[in-house]
Motif scaffolding. Structure first.
Motif, PDB file in Angstrom:
ATOM      1  N   GLN A 219       0.829  -1.207   0.000  1.00  0.00           N
ATOM      2  CA  GLN A 219       0.000   0.000   0.000  1.00  0.00           C
ATOM      3  C   GLN A 219       0.858   1.249   0.000  1.00  0.00           C
ATOM      4  O   GLN A 219       0.538   2.246  -0.660  1.00  0.00           O
ATOM      5  CB  GLN A 219      -0.932  -0.013   1.208  1.00  0.00           C
ATOM      6  CG  GLN A 219      -2.037  -1.062   1.122  1.00  0.00           C
ATOM      7  CD  GLN A 219      -2.846  -1.167   2.400  1.00  0.00           C
ATOM      8  OE1 GLN A 219      -2.669  -0.381   3.327  1.00  0.00           O
ATOM      9  NE2 GLN A 219      -3.734  -2.159   2.468  1.00  0.00           N
ATOM     10  N   LEU A 220       1.972   1.200   0.735  1.00  0.00           N
ATOM     11  CA  LEU A 220       2.888   2.342   0.763  1.00  0.00           C
ATOM     12  C   LEU A 220       3.439   2.617  -0.631  1.00  0.00           C
ATOM     13  O   LEU A 220       3.420   3.776  -1.088  1.00  0.00           O
ATOM     14  CB  LEU A 220       4.048   2.064   1.731  1.00  0.00           C
ATOM     15  CG  LEU A 220       5.198   3.084   1.709  1.00  0.00           C
ATOM     16  CD1 LEU A 220       4.745   4.397   2.342  1.00  0.00           C
ATOM     17  CD2 LEU A 220       6.424   2.543   2.433  1.00  0.00           C
ATOM     18  N   GLU A 221       3.899   1.569  -1.319  1.00  0.00           N
ATOM     19  CA  GLU A 221       4.475   1.776  -2.650  1.00  0.00           C
ATOM     20  C   GLU A 221       3.408   2.199  -3.657  1.00  0.00           C
ATOM     21  O   GLU A 221       3.674   3.029  -4.536  1.00  0.00           O
ATOM     22  CB  GLU A 221       5.184   0.508  -3.110  1.00  0.00           C
ATOM     23  CG  GLU A 221       6.452   0.210  -2.311  1.00  0.00           C
ATOM     24  CD  GLU A 221       7.420  -0.707  -3.030  1.00  0.00           C
ATOM     25  OE1 GLU A 221       8.588  -0.303  -3.190  1.00  0.00           O
ATOM     26  OE2 GLU A 221       7.007  -1.811  -3.423  1.00  0.00           O
ATOM     27  N   GLU A 222       2.213   1.644  -3.532  1.00  0.00           N
ATOM     28  CA  GLU A 222       1.130   2.042  -4.441  1.00  0.00           C
ATOM     29  C   GLU A 222       0.739   3.500  -4.226  1.00  0.00           C
ATOM     30  O   GLU A 222       0.374   4.200  -5.169  1.00  0.00           O
ATOM     31  CB  GLU A 222      -0.081   1.134  -4.232  1.00  0.00           C
ATOM     32  CG  GLU A 222       0.120  -0.289  -4.746  1.00  0.00           C
ATOM     33  CD  GLU A 222      -1.036  -1.207  -4.387  1.00  0.00           C
ATOM     34  OE1 GLU A 222      -1.977  -0.730  -3.718  1.00  0.00           O
ATOM     35  OE2 GLU A 222      -0.992  -2.397  -4.766  1.00  0.00           O
ATOM     36  N   ALA A 223       0.829   3.960  -2.963  1.00  0.00           N
ATOM     37  CA  ALA A 223       0.470   5.349  -2.652  1.00  0.00           C
ATOM     38  C   ALA A 223       1.446   6.355  -3.269  1.00  0.00           C
ATOM     39  O   ALA A 223       1.108   7.534  -3.419  1.00  0.00           O
ATOM     40  CB  ALA A 223       0.423   5.550  -1.137  1.00  0.00           C
ATOM     41  N   LEU A 224       2.621   5.880  -3.639  1.00  0.00           N
ATOM     42  CA  LEU A 224       3.605   6.776  -4.264  1.00  0.00           C
ATOM     43  C   LEU A 224       3.202   7.129  -5.689  1.00  0.00           C
ATOM     44  O   LEU A 224       3.755   8.056  -6.284  1.00  0.00           O
ATOM     45  CB  LEU A 224       4.991   6.123  -4.265  1.00  0.00           C
ATOM     46  CG  LEU A 224       5.594   5.807  -2.885  1.00  0.00           C
ATOM     47  CD1 LEU A 224       6.937   5.114  -3.043  1.00  0.00           C
ATOM     48  CD2 LEU A 224       5.739   7.076  -2.059  1.00  0.00           C
ATOM     49  N   GLY A 225       2.240   6.386  -6.255  1.00  0.00           N
ATOM     50  CA  GLY A 225       1.757   6.675  -7.598  1.00  0.00           C
ATOM     51  C   GLY A 225       2.482   5.871  -8.658  1.00  0.00           C
ATOM     52  O   GLY A 225       3.311   5.002  -8.364  1.00  0.00           O
ATOM     53  N   ILE A 226       2.185   6.179  -9.914  1.00  0.00           N
ATOM     54  CA  ILE A 226       2.797   5.500 -11.048  1.00  0.00           C
ATOM     55  C   ILE A 226       4.112   6.189 -11.381  1.00  0.00           C
ATOM     56  O   ILE A 226       4.157   7.410 -11.543  1.00  0.00           O
ATOM     57  CB  ILE A 226       1.873   5.536 -12.274  1.00  0.00           C
ATOM     58  CG1 ILE A 226       0.550   4.820 -11.964  1.00  0.00           C
ATOM     59  CG2 ILE A 226       2.535   4.900 -13.487  1.00  0.00           C
ATOM     60  CD1 ILE A 226      -0.475   4.926 -13.063  1.00  0.00           C
ATOM     61  N   PRO A 227       5.203   5.437 -11.476  1.00  0.00           N
ATOM     62  CA  PRO A 227       6.492   6.066 -11.822  1.00  0.00           C
ATOM     63  C   PRO A 227       6.425   6.787 -13.155  1.00  0.00           C
ATOM     64  O   PRO A 227       5.843   6.283 -14.118  1.00  0.00           O
ATOM     65  CB  PRO A 227       7.458   4.867 -11.879  1.00  0.00           C
ATOM     66  CG  PRO A 227       6.798   3.798 -11.076  1.00  0.00           C
ATOM     67  CD  PRO A 227       5.322   3.989 -11.259  1.00  0.00           C
ATOM     68  N   GLN A 228       7.001   7.979 -13.209  1.00  0.00           N
ATOM     69  CA  GLN A 228       7.056   8.725 -14.456  1.00  0.00           C
ATOM     70  C   GLN A 228       8.221   8.273 -15.326  1.00  0.00           C
ATOM     71  O   GLN A 228       8.275   8.567 -16.515  1.00  0.00           O
ATOM     72  CB  GLN A 228       7.165  10.228 -14.169  1.00  0.00           C
ATOM     73  CG  GLN A 228       5.982  10.794 -13.410  1.00  0.00           C
ATOM     74  CD  GLN A 228       4.663  10.507 -14.109  1.00  0.00           C
ATOM     75  OE1 GLN A 228       4.456  10.920 -15.252  1.00  0.00           O
ATOM     76  NE2 GLN A 228       3.772   9.794 -13.442  1.00  0.00           N
ATOM     77  N   VAL A 229       9.171   7.583 -14.713  1.00  0.00           N
ATOM     78  CA  VAL A 229      10.296   7.014 -15.452  1.00  0.00           C
ATOM     79  C   VAL A 229      10.715   5.733 -14.750  1.00  0.00           C
ATOM     80  O   VAL A 229      10.683   5.645 -13.526  1.00  0.00           O
ATOM     81  CB  VAL A 229      11.479   8.008 -15.536  1.00  0.00           C
ATOM     82  CG1 VAL A 229      11.991   8.365 -14.145  1.00  0.00           C
ATOM     83  CG2 VAL A 229      12.619   7.435 -16.369  1.00  0.00           C
ATOM     84  N   VAL A 230      11.035   4.723 -15.554  1.00  0.00           N
ATOM     85  CA  VAL A 230      11.535   3.457 -15.027  1.00  0.00           C
ATOM     86  C   VAL A 230      12.874   3.193 -15.678  1.00  0.00           C
ATOM     87  O   VAL A 230      12.978   3.176 -16.907  1.00  0.00           O
ATOM     88  CB  VAL A 230      10.565   2.290 -15.321  1.00  0.00           C
ATOM     89  CG1 VAL A 230      11.162   0.974 -14.830  1.00  0.00           C
ATOM     90  CG2 VAL A 230       9.217   2.538 -14.663  1.00  0.00           C
TER      91      VAL A 230
END
Length: 291
Positions: A219-230
């Protein structure tokens, strides 16, 4: 599922930045939906796609008139004005673009030529980046929260009142150079990059954090949102991640010595960098080990 425009092999998705790109492990080509090629090119990860999708040895028949994997109509060959020798295929309906094997690498090299840089210079630029971050940290000042005295950002302690200065200034992402945002899970603080969603954690807090229930970590990582760059593994090697605090090179190590989870460690600051998803994998490994 989309099929390859050339050899009809089912295409496979891979995430590059904020987009999902489709590639073929039959003939090695890559399909970009409308505007995806522009997004990927700006992230300098075209070489990753070339290494991610490679032709296999099955020798499947290749179509000379490729078919759009979305609209099922003939693609039309075209070239960019600045690269008449790189022939791509475009769908006149959905405006997607197909690049045959080798063409994404050719586009990347042409971009470097237009910038007046070689691939060697592209890699050297990251050494310059590290040095610039170190100089910035040494020369710029930050105010002590206790007495207001201006101290170099590299200082761990205020020169006037001896107050602890760790965490006073905003650290920079080891990969993106973006300012990290302070967050927390339970009583444990950490910092996250709004661009790539990696996290920076002091070693003393890492064990407490990964002991949290796995669902809380997810949940913590999902709350960070979608990465803009991978960043691909190849790009990370070229960038050479540097410590958000002291800007020395980070060292890649296995989490808990024996796991397959890779973390980046600063031996000077005694802290670790985990890319998006690695915190969850570290927690899963710990819970599995503890039974």
């Amino acid at each position: 599922m989309k099929s390859c425009p050339r050899c009809t092999t089912p295409l496979e998705e891979t995430r590059v930045g904020a987009v999902l790109v489709d590639g073929c492990n039959g003939c090695g080509g890559v399909w970009f939906d409308f505007q995806e090629l522009n997004v990927v090119a700006q992230s300098a990860q075209l070489p990753y796609l070339e290494s991610r999708f490679r032709p296999n040895a099955t020798n499947k028949p290749v179509l000379h008139n490729p078919i759009c994997p979305v609209c099922n109509i003939d693609l039309v060959a075209f070239t960019f004005q600045h690269s008449p020798d790189i022939i791509l295929d475009n769908c006149p309906q959905c405006r997607g673009i197909w690049a045959d094997e080798g063409e994404t690498q050719a586009i990347f090299k042409r971009m470097l030529e237009m910038q007046g840089r070689s691939e060697a210079e592209f890699r050297k630029a990251n050494v310059v980046r590290q040095n610039a971050r170190q100089v910035f940290r040494f020369l710029s000042l930050v105010a002590c929260p206790s007495c207001g005295k201006a101290n170099p950002r590299a200082s761990r302690q205020c020169s006037a009142c001896k107050a602890d200065l760790d965490g006073v200034d905003n650290a920079l992402c080891p990969l993106c150079d973006k300012q990290l945002d302070p967050i927390s899970i339970g009583d444990s603080p950490l910092e996250a990059c709004p661009e790539c969603c990696g996290v920076w954690i002091a070693q003393k807090h890492l064990t407490d954090i990964v002991r949290h229930p796995i669902e809380e970590i997810k949940q913590l990582e999902e709350a960070l949102g979608i990465p803009q760059v991978v960043y691909s593994a190849e790009v990370v090697q070229d960038i050479h991640p540097v410590c958000p605090r002291c800007h020395n090179l980070l060292e890649e190590r296995a989490y808990a010595y024996h796991s397959t989870v890779k973390i980046e460690v600063c031996v000077t600051c005694d802290a670790v960098w985990l890319e998006r998803g690695e915190l969850t994998r570290a927690s899963e490994y710990l819970h599995k080990t503890l039974g």
